[in-house]
Design an enzyme around this catalytic site. Structure first.
Site, PDB file in Angstrom:
ATOM      1  CE1 TYR A  31       7.380  -1.698  -0.906  1.00 49.76           C
ATOM      2  CE2 TYR A  31       8.642  -3.711  -1.190  1.00 49.76           C
ATOM      3  CZ  TYR A  31       8.270  -2.635  -0.412  1.00 49.76           C
ATOM      4  OH  TYR A  31       8.783  -2.498   0.863  1.00 49.76           O
ATOM      5  NE  ARG A  45      10.204  -2.772  -7.460  1.00 55.05           N
ATOM      6  CZ  ARG A  45      10.655  -2.817  -6.209  1.00 55.05           C
ATOM      7  NH1 ARG A  45      11.273  -3.907  -5.772  1.00 55.05           N
ATOM      8  NH2 ARG A  45      10.482  -1.785  -5.402  1.00 55.05           N
ATOM      9  CE  LYS A  78       8.892  -2.117   3.930  1.00 49.96           C
ATOM     10  NZ  LYS A  78       9.976  -3.140   3.986  1.00 49.96           N
ATOM     11  CG  ASN A 117       8.878   1.807  -1.986  1.00 51.69           C
ATOM     12  OD1 ASN A 117       9.633   1.686  -1.025  1.00 51.69           O
ATOM     13  ND2 ASN A 117       8.929   0.985  -3.031  1.00 51.69           N
ATOM     14  N   GLY A 162      14.364  -0.630   8.018  1.00 48.94           N
ATOM     15  CA  GLY A 162      15.412  -1.633   8.085  1.00 48.94           C
ATOM     16  C   GLY A 162      16.790  -1.020   8.054  1.00 48.94           C
TER      17      GLY A 162
END
Length: 313
Positions: free
Chosen positions: A178, A180, A209, A211, A269
């Protein structure tokens, strides 16, 4: 239905000869013999504290952590991803589930505006190995890297060593990648997400994984995902599921991510566990119908609605 044989599993060169059979077994278990990953993400109990498990719009079943494991046992998923302690507390009662041990985690309390994110390693690879030695069906480990954080070098170093250690034990590895931090202007930028996916490849991850990128007036999110799928190379790309949406919207997004964007599965999730047990179980089967069975959206939605059945044997 998609199927691959053990001979078709591409084993990374850093897996030693004595661990190759274990790696192939772990990979086939995690992907149900398809090469695609249905990752059931249950690591949010640290990441989001109780925000994802109790409150408006969340079914009362989700207040009990065992709900996660009831879903994993009665539904269809490739791996249930959670922290060592969470898995250790329930795995003996749910031995049929494939588990992925999340090695690092942080809460969402400290915001990026206060400090760049750093998700420290909570324990080393022995935590996963010991669970497996104790009879828990551990097939992999996971780790989050926040690219663009001032602490990215520490996280990448930890992730790189973790992957080497995991492969030596015949375990598969999923990296949560990610962008960030204060240096990141747009976390959903497709070009940046592609860079993160390529970084996971270079670190040696089996799956990454990310986004899903933000759409614009020209291209859909799935179309923009193509850059990341290409950049990830032989590391399989899956997208995070995000906040809960209606089942039809979610399943259509997943189908497009795979068939337009080039993803090789999903990582879901909240969209699963925030529902009642029955509804959540049906959604895991609908998701798996698309991810593992290569079904279309209409048929998968029929599974969710209880009008069709999807089983995996």
């Amino acid at each position: 239905m998609l199927r691959i044989t053990p001979e078709l599993v591409r084993v990374p060169a850093d897996v030693p000869d004595e661990a190759r059979a274990l790696y192939v077994e772990s990979y086939l278990k995690a992907t149900h013999g398809t090469g695609r990953l249905m990752l059931y993400a249950c690591d949010q109990k640290i990441e989001h504290l109780n925000d994802d498990f109790y409150g408006e719009g969340i079914h009362a079943d989700d207040a009990d952590p065992e709900h996660l494991f009831r879903i994993g046992s009665q539904g269809i998923c490739g791996v249930l991803a959670g922290q060592r302690g969470l898995i250790a507390a329930y795995a003996a009662d749910y031995p049929d589930i494939n588990y992925l041990v999340k090695i690092n985690s942080k809460t969402h309390l400290v915001k990026t505006s206060q400090e760049d994110p750093y998700s420290p390693q909570l324990y080393d690879i022995s935590a996963a190995a010991d669970l497996r030695d104790n009879g828990v069906n551990v097939v992999g480990v996971g780790y989050t890297v926040y690219l663009g954080s001032e602490y990215e070098a520490s996280m990448m170093a930890e992730a790189g060593q973790l992957i080497a250690d995991a492969h030596a034990l015949g375990l598969v590895v999923v990296l949560w990648m990610y962008p960030r931090g204060k240096a990141v202007a747009n976390e959903k930028d497709a070009h940046l997400i592609a860079g993160a996916a390529g970084t996971a490849l270079c670190l040696g991850a089996d799956f990454v994984k990310v986004n899903p990128p933000k759409s614009d007036d020209v291209s859909s999110s799935a179309e923009k995902l193509k850059e990341a799928a290409a950049a990830s190379g032989r590391t399989g790309l899956v997208c995070a599921g995000g906040s809960t949406v209606d089942a039809q919207t979610f399943l259509a997004q997943l189908y497009d991510q795979i068939h337009i964007g080039g993803a090789v599965g999903n990582a879901t999730g909240r969209n699963i566990h925030q529902r009642s047990l029955g509804e959540a179980v049906r959604l895991t089967k609908a998701i798996s119908a698309i991810t593992l069975g290569d079904w279309g959206v209409a048929d998968a939605l029929a599974v969710f609605n209880g009008e069709k059945d999807f089983s995996f044997s």
